[in-house]
Design a protein around this motif. Structure first.
Motif, PDB file in Angstrom:
ATOM      1  N   PRO A 102      58.085  19.872  38.689  1.00 49.45           N
ATOM      2  CA  PRO A 102      59.483  19.533  38.375  1.00 49.45           C
ATOM      3  C   PRO A 102      59.919  18.133  38.787  1.00 49.45           C
ATOM      4  O   PRO A 102      60.741  17.528  38.098  1.00 49.45           O
ATOM      5  CB  PRO A 102      60.270  20.605  39.141  1.00 49.45           C
ATOM      6  CG  PRO A 102      59.341  21.778  39.193  1.00 49.45           C
ATOM      7  CD  PRO A 102      57.969  21.183  39.346  1.00 49.45           C
ATOM      8  N   TRP A 105      59.830  15.549  36.146  1.00 49.36           N
ATOM      9  CA  TRP A 105      60.732  15.681  35.006  1.00 49.36           C
ATOM     10  C   TRP A 105      62.084  15.034  35.262  1.00 49.36           C
ATOM     11  O   TRP A 105      62.874  14.864  34.339  1.00 49.36           O
ATOM     12  CB  TRP A 105      60.981  17.152  34.671  1.00 49.36           C
ATOM     13  CG  TRP A 105      59.744  17.997  34.612  1.00 49.36           C
ATOM     14  CD1 TRP A 105      58.450  17.569  34.439  1.00 49.36           C
ATOM     15  CD2 TRP A 105      59.682  19.421  34.738  1.00 49.36           C
ATOM     16  NE1 TRP A 105      57.592  18.636  34.445  1.00 49.36           N
ATOM     17  CE2 TRP A 105      58.318  19.786  34.628  1.00 49.36           C
ATOM     18  CE3 TRP A 105      60.642  20.419  34.929  1.00 49.36           C
ATOM     19  CZ2 TRP A 105      57.903  21.116  34.712  1.00 49.36           C
ATOM     20  CZ3 TRP A 105      60.234  21.732  35.008  1.00 49.36           C
ATOM     21  CH2 TRP A 105      58.870  22.074  34.898  1.00 49.36           C
ATOM     22  N   ARG A 127      52.280  18.406  29.787  1.00 45.03           N
ATOM     23  CA  ARG A 127      53.071  19.221  30.715  1.00 45.03           C
ATOM     24  C   ARG A 127      54.322  18.468  31.178  1.00 45.03           C
ATOM     25  O   ARG A 127      55.398  19.066  31.300  1.00 45.03           O
ATOM     26  CB  ARG A 127      52.222  19.634  31.917  1.00 45.03           C
ATOM     27  CG  ARG A 127      51.157  20.673  31.586  1.00 45.03           C
ATOM     28  CD  ARG A 127      50.629  21.350  32.831  1.00 45.03           C
ATOM     29  NE  ARG A 127      49.938  20.422  33.712  1.00 45.03           N
ATOM     30  CZ  ARG A 127      48.637  20.159  33.651  1.00 45.03           C
ATOM     31  NH1 ARG A 127      47.891  20.735  32.720  1.00 45.03           N
ATOM     32  NH2 ARG A 127      48.072  19.335  34.509  1.00 45.03           N
ATOM     33  N   GLY A 131      58.002  19.624  30.192  1.00 44.19           N
ATOM     34  CA  GLY A 131      58.899  19.905  31.306  1.00 44.19           C
ATOM     35  C   GLY A 131      60.171  19.088  31.211  1.00 44.19           C
ATOM     36  O   GLY A 131      61.280  19.600  31.459  1.00 44.19           O
ATOM     37  N   ARG A 135      63.972  20.509  30.774  1.00 45.21           N
ATOM     38  CA  ARG A 135      65.040  20.134  31.686  1.00 45.21           C
ATOM     39  C   ARG A 135      66.247  19.582  30.938  1.00 45.21           C
ATOM     40  O   ARG A 135      67.403  19.914  31.246  1.00 45.21           O
ATOM     41  CB  ARG A 135      64.505  19.087  32.681  1.00 45.21           C
ATOM     42  CG  ARG A 135      65.523  18.582  33.712  1.00 45.21           C
ATOM     43  CD  ARG A 135      66.068  19.698  34.596  1.00 45.21           C
ATOM     44  NE  ARG A 135      65.018  20.539  35.124  1.00 45.21           N
ATOM     45  CZ  ARG A 135      64.330  20.282  36.252  1.00 45.21           C
ATOM     46  NH1 ARG A 135      64.575  19.192  36.925  1.00 45.21           N
ATOM     47  NH2 ARG A 135      63.404  21.127  36.679  1.00 45.21           N
TER      48      ARG A 135
END
Length: 224
Positions: A102, A105, A127, A131, A135
């Motif tokens: 995370p 992102w 990825r 991601g 978001r």
């Protein structure tokens, strides 16, 4: 380690992977190439460099002062130090490149991570892109819900500002969709080198391609 210092460490290692640099040159690259560091100072950079040296990821070497360095900087020892990535530093940077959680992102993190996508494996790029899109889609849904609840209480200018923010997020989502589709189909994202295109044209019996055009700026509206 704070998020800010973590992304700074990543950026420093990534730039030094390209070539060794003086502290002044490194700061200049951070300022000009990576927008998130535009308000950056030596007082923030040098503690990071010293910490990376202490960790064994960088070494300090004596070198000539960089061209264009301020006169005040040339009087001290720091202006003569060149920072070079060690083998352990390269390995550590590879580990950071493989991270796709995370943090990668988030707004300022994503911009820096994207700047080093050329050194990142395709599966990690996918990825991170997916991601980031997820978001932003969550953010967009919250913005739409909030606007629907408060629309009647907002004046025209505040309402227009809210719409502008939503449009910026929507543009980035569309851009991410295009990038993800390109990654999935395996298309090369590099802009073709004009010299390579001319050579291909000449080999095929054609005339060299005109070089007067300009390349689009990929940073426009991409990291809101």
């Amino acid at each position: 380690m704070s998020r800010r210092s973590g992304i700074l460490e990543f950026a420093v290692l990534g730039l030094l992977r390209e070539s060794p640099m003086h502290g002044y040159e490194l700061r200049k690259r951070l300022n000009t190439s990576l927008g998130v560091f535009r308000a950056f100072s030596y007082g923030t950079l040098y503690p990071c460099l010293k910490a990376l040296v202490a960790s064994g990821w960088l070494i300090e070497e004596t070198g000539d002062a960089p061209e264009g360095a301020p006169a005040a900087a040339l009087t001290g020892r720091r202006a003569k130090i060149v920072y070079r990535l060690t083998a352990a530093g390269k390995e550590h940077f590879e580990e950071l490149l493989a991270h796709s959680g995370p943090d990668a992102w988030e707004d300022e993190h994503f911009g820096v991570r994207f700047a080093f996508f050329g050194q990142t494996s395709r599966d990690v790029r996918m990825r991170v892109l997916e991601g980031r899109r997820s978001r932003l889609e969550e953010r967009l849904e919250k913005m739409r819900t909030s606007l629907a609840r408060t629309r009647e209480r907002l004046d025209d200018y505040t309402l227009e500002l809210q719409r502008h923010g939503m449009e910026s997020v929507e543009r980035e989502v569309r851009w991410l969709n295009e990038l993800i589709e390109s990654e999935r189909t395996g298309r090369d994202q590099r802009v073709p080198d004009p010299a390579e295109q001319d050579k291909k044209s000449e080999d095929a019996g054609g005339l060299p391609r005109h070089r007067g055009g300009t390349r689009p700026d990929p940073s426009d509206d991409t990291t809101t």
